[in-house]
Design a protein around this motif. Structure first.
Motif, short mmCIF file in Angstrom:
data_model
loop_
_atom_site.label_atom_id
_atom_site.label_comp_id
_atom_site.label_asym_id
_atom_site.label_seq_id
_atom_site.Cartn_x
_atom_site.Cartn_y
_atom_site.Cartn_z
N ARG A 197 1.05 -1.14 0.17
CA ARG A 197 0.02 0.16 -0.06
C ARG A 197 1.07 1.04 -0.06
O ARG A 197 0.54 2.10 -0.76
CB ARG A 197 -1.12 0.25 1.21
N ARG A 198 2.07 1.31 1.04
CA ARG A 198 2.85 2.45 0.90
C ARG A 198 3.34 2.63 -0.43
O ARG A 198 3.51 3.84 -1.01
CB ARG A 198 3.89 2.13 1.79
N SER A 199 3.97 1.65 -1.26
CA SER A 199 4.72 1.48 -2.44
C SER A 199 3.48 2.26 -3.36
O SER A 199 4.00 3.06 -4.09
CB SER A 199 4.89 0.29 -2.65
N LEU A 200 2.55 1.73 -3.38
CA LEU A 200 1.40 2.13 -4.46
C LEU A 200 1.07 3.71 -4.23
O LEU A 200 1.10 4.32 -5.07
CB LEU A 200 0.39 1.24 -4.38
N LYS A 230 3.21 5.87 -2.86
CA LYS A 230 4.63 6.59 -3.60
C LYS A 230 4.54 6.80 -4.80
O LYS A 230 5.03 7.67 -5.33
CB LYS A 230 5.76 6.03 -2.73
N ILE A 231 4.16 5.78 -5.19
CA ILE A 231 4.30 5.63 -6.83
C ILE A 231 3.27 6.49 -7.49
O ILE A 231 3.59 7.24 -8.48
CB ILE A 231 3.88 4.35 -7.47
N ALA A 232 2.13 6.52 -6.95
CA ALA A 232 1.20 7.61 -7.47
C ALA A 232 1.65 9.03 -7.25
O ALA A 232 1.48 9.83 -7.99
CB ALA A 232 -0.39 7.40 -6.90
N GLN A 233 2.18 9.32 -6.04
CA GLN A 233 2.69 10.63 -5.74
C GLN A 233 3.77 10.83 -6.62
O GLN A 233 4.12 12.14 -6.88
CB GLN A 233 3.15 10.86 -4.23
N ALA A 234 4.47 9.79 -7.28
CA ALA A 234 5.59 10.40 -8.12
C ALA A 234 5.19 10.36 -9.65
O ALA A 234 5.89 10.52 -10.38
CB ALA A 234 6.71 9.31 -7.96
N ASN A 235 3.88 10.15 -9.71
CA ASN A 235 3.15 10.26 -11.09
C ASN A 235 3.72 9.22 -12.30
O ASN A 235 4.29 9.41 -13.15
CB ASN A 235 3.35 11.71 -11.82
N LEU A 236 4.13 8.10 -11.57
CA LEU A 236 4.64 6.98 -12.39
C LEU A 236 3.72 5.86 -12.71
O LEU A 236 2.72 5.76 -11.93
CB LEU A 236 5.78 6.25 -11.51
#
Length: 78
Positions: free
Chosen positions: A67-70, A72-78
C-alpha cells in the motif's frame, strides 16, 4: 500445513539515500532496461529505477508495504 510467514521473513530495513546513490552508480540502470526488486518494501528502489527510465517492477508480500509503495508511486506520477 500452513507456514507462519513471520518465522521466515527478513525484517524490513530502510536503505539510506547515500547507499541507493552508490548502488545506482554501480548498476547503471538505463532507459528501457527491465528491473526487478525482490522484497521491494516501500518501493523506493522501484521508483528510483523508474525515474531513470527503467521498466521497474517490485515484489513485496507484506500488505502495508505494498500500500505504501502504491501511494508513493502515485505521488511520483509513475
Amino acid at each position: 500445513m500452513k507456514t507462519d510467514l513471520r518465522k521466515i521473513l527478513v525484517p524490513y530495513a530502510e536503505s539510506e539515500h547515500e547507499t541507493l546513490d552508490d548502488l545506482f552508480e554501480l548498476i547503471k540502470v538505463k532507459p528501457g532496461q527491465k528491473t526487478l526488486d525482490m522484497g521491494s518494501g516501500d518501493g523506493r528502489m522501484v521508483i528510483e529505477m523508474a525515474k531513470r527510465g527503467a521498466e521497474a517492477h517490485g515484489i513485496e508480500i507484506i500488505e502495508k508495504y505494498v500500500r505504501r509503495s502504491l501511494w508513493k508511486i502515485a505521488q511520483a506520477n509513475l
